[in-house]
Enzyme design. Sequence first.
Site, mmCIF file in Angstrom:
data_model
loop_
_atom_site.group_PDB
_atom_site.id
_atom_site.type_symbol
_atom_site.label_atom_id
_atom_site.label_comp_id
_atom_site.label_asym_id
_atom_site.label_seq_id
_atom_site.Cartn_x
_atom_site.Cartn_y
_atom_site.Cartn_z
ATOM 1 N N LEU A 109 -12.032 30.802 -21.270
ATOM 2 C CA LEU A 109 -13.344 30.611 -20.655
ATOM 3 C C LEU A 109 -13.943 32.005 -20.463
ATOM 4 C CD1 LEU A 109 -12.520 27.909 -17.930
ATOM 5 C CD2 LEU A 109 -13.767 27.554 -20.074
ATOM 6 N N ASP A 110 -15.263 32.070 -20.496
ATOM 7 C CA ASP A 110 -15.932 33.360 -20.299
ATOM 8 C C ASP A 110 -15.650 33.895 -18.904
ATOM 9 O OD1 ASP A 110 -17.044 33.043 -22.790
ATOM 10 O OD2 ASP A 110 -18.935 32.226 -22.027
ATOM 11 N N GLN A 111 -15.869 35.160 -18.750
ATOM 12 C CA GLN A 111 -15.671 35.859 -17.459
ATOM 13 C C GLN A 111 -16.381 35.134 -16.321
ATOM 14 O OE1 GLN A 111 -17.898 37.458 -14.759
ATOM 15 N NE2 GLN A 111 -18.920 38.079 -16.642
#
Length: 239
Positions: A109-111
Site C-alpha cells: 500500500l502507498d505511504q
Amino acid sequence: MRLEDILFSQGFGTRRVCAGLIQQGHVQVNGETIVDAGQWFDLEDLRFQVQGQEWPFAAQAYVMLNKPAGTECSQKPSTWPSIYTLLPAPLRQRPQKAAVQGVQAVGRLDQDTTGLLLLTDDGKFIHKMSSPKHHVPKVYEVTTKHPVTADMVARLLSGVVLDDDPRPVKAAACEAVGDLHLKLTLTEGKYHQVKRMLAAVGNRVEALHRSQIGGLVLSDLAPGQWRWLSEQDLALLKP
Ligand code: URA
C-alpha cells in the site's frame, strides 16, 4: 518438537538464545515454567509464553495489520518508517523459508494509504495472492477532493485507460457513499491504481483506506495494531 526448536522456529532467535530463554525460566507452557530446553511438546494447539507474552505455535504465520498513514511497506524504507517496525521481533525474525525471512507484506500500500494489509512467511501464499490470475477483490474507501458524480462512477465501472497500458481497467464495483466518498472494488493491483483511476475521471484521492480483501474485513484494530489470522479468516481469502 523440542522446546528449543519450537522457539527457534517461531523467531525467538538462534538456538542458543532460545535455549538461554528457557534455561533462565522465561518460558511457560500450559502455565508451567519449563527449564529443560530439550523437553518435547506436541505442536497441535500449542500455546506458550515467552517473557510473559502469550504466543501460539504457527507452522506458518499469517497476520493482518491496520496500516497507519505515514508508513512504507518496505524493509528498507526511503522516507517513512517501515511497517515492519510495527511487528514484534519474532514475526520479523522467523527463520528463512525459501527466499523469505520473517513475514512479508502481501502486496504493498502507498505511504499515505491506511487499512488492511496481510503479512505472511508463506511464499506460495504471497505468490498466489499477488498473481494476476487470482482475482481476489480488494475494497477501498476513497475520500475525493471533488464531488463524486454519477458519470465518474459510470466511467470507473466501464473502464478507464491508464498511462502504462492501452487496455482499460475497470472497477469490479463502485458506489458513491457520500458527496466526497466512494467505495471501489478492484481485482487487479496496478501501481497507484486507485489514485490513477480517480485522476483519469478528473478527480483526486485525498485519503485512501483498504477495508476488505476477498471476504476478509479489517478487524476493529487501532492503526498500527495487528492480529493473527485464523483458518476461517484464511478461508475467506479464497476466490
Ligand atoms: N491504489 C493506490 O493508488 N494506492 C494504494 O495504496 C492502493 C491502491
